[in-house]
Design an enzyme around this catalytic site. Structure first.
Site, short mmCIF file in Angstrom:
data_model
loop_
_atom_site.label_atom_id
_atom_site.label_comp_id
_atom_site.label_asym_id
_atom_site.label_seq_id
_atom_site.Cartn_x
_atom_site.Cartn_y
_atom_site.Cartn_z
N ASP A 128 0.87 -1.17 0.00
CA ASP A 128 0.00 0.00 0.00
C ASP A 128 0.91 1.23 0.00
OD1 ASP A 128 -2.35 1.68 0.57
OD2 ASP A 128 -1.48 1.82 2.58
N ASP B 117 -0.21 5.19 0.88
CA ASP B 117 -0.48 6.14 1.96
C ASP B 117 -0.62 5.41 3.29
OD1 ASP B 117 -1.22 8.96 0.58
OD2 ASP B 117 -1.88 7.29 -0.69
N ASP C 258 -2.34 -0.59 5.84
CA ASP C 258 -2.74 0.07 7.07
C ASP C 258 -4.22 0.41 7.17
OD1 ASP C 258 -2.87 3.54 6.78
OD2 ASP C 258 -2.51 2.24 5.06
#
Length: 273
Positions: free
Chosen positions: A8, A10, A212
């Site tokens: 991922d 961001d 996240d």
């Protein structure tokens, strides 16, 4: 040894200045040199990601738009899903009870009817920016996803409206606390990574992944090794309690983990703790 690593962006690779940290860049180059295929799996648009990667010297496969598009390292499309035209029309023409701004993503860019320059801060590295439009000027076909941006509580209330009105016609996820996404039914990073793995003659068991947020859930839960960032949304940690938690993004936790993993690829515990 895992043969593909999916990241991922961001909250996982990108620091607060929306760039990949130097220690992380070094670790990613080492990983590629070790023969591991790099894949960047993000909610960001393909054009945004190409701009980010061009500044980093990295290259890899791209899963963009939270799984709506998969491209090889040269930008050739491998897989894609779009929202049904009737659903796009319904979303645009329904007077939702919300102050959230609405954003629509297509191959040719990011479109919105609200001018909010603050949203461009996250895209300064790539130069990617929204295009102001009237909704009736856009085609109803070829649309990847919607994003609604507002406070988390307002989006929770909006999500209830969307689910009530659209039922099982689309999927919904929080890519951040202030960003609610509407995706084609059955579309997520996990499905997209499975398609890419098949293309590369791999299985998901051959992959590791880092993330996240809730838009990472399917990807993290299905790969051979899923790693949850220390700064991950509490809901993600709660829903995937079996997965290892590593360091925080701002501490370049991915780099720390990879440096240990490259020296001890059969490590069975997280070196963060």
């Amino acid at each position: 040894m895992y043969r593909l690593a999916a990241f991922d962006m961001d909250g996982t690779l990108l620091m607060r200045d929306h760039k990949i940290g130097s220690i992380t860049l070094n670790a990613l180059h080492q990983l590629a040199d070790a023969g591991v295929t790099l894949t960047f799996a993000t909610g960001r648009h393909y054009l945004d990601m190409k701009g980010i990667l061009s500044h980093s010297g990295l290259n890899g496969y791209l899963i963009t738009g939270n799984g709506t598009r998969v491209c090889d390292a040269e930008g050739n499309p491998l897989y894609g899903m779009d929202l049904p035209a009737e659903l796009v029309e319904f979303v645009l023409r329904t007077p939702w009870q919300t102050n959230a701004s609405i954003h629509l993503f297509r191959d040719d860019g990011w479109f919105t009817d609200r001018n909010d320059p603050d949203l461009l801060i996250a895209h300064t590295t790539s130069g990617f920016h929204f295009q102001l439009t009237e909704w009736d000027e856009l085609p109803l076909t070829g649309n990847h996803k919607f994003c609604f941006i507002a406070s988390h509580q307002e989006l929770v209330e909006l999500k209830a409206q969307l689910e009530q009105q659209m039922g099982g016609e689309a999927d919904f996820c929080f890519s951040a606390t202030d960003c609610l996404e509407v995706l084609p039914r059955g579309c997520n990073k996990g499905v997209a990574l499975e398609k890419l793995s098949h293309h590369l003659d791999l299985t998901l068991a051959d992959c590791m992944a880092f993330g996240d947020a809730m838009n990472d859930k399917e990807m993290l839960s299905r790969v051979g090794r899923g790693l949850v960032m220390g700064n991950a949304l509490p809901q993600l940690k709660q829903e995937l309690p079996q997965l290892q938690i590593i360091g925080r993004c701002e501490q370049q936790g991915v780099a720390h983990y990879l440096h240990h993993w490259l020296s001890s690829p059969h490590l069975t515990y997280s070196p963060e703790f």
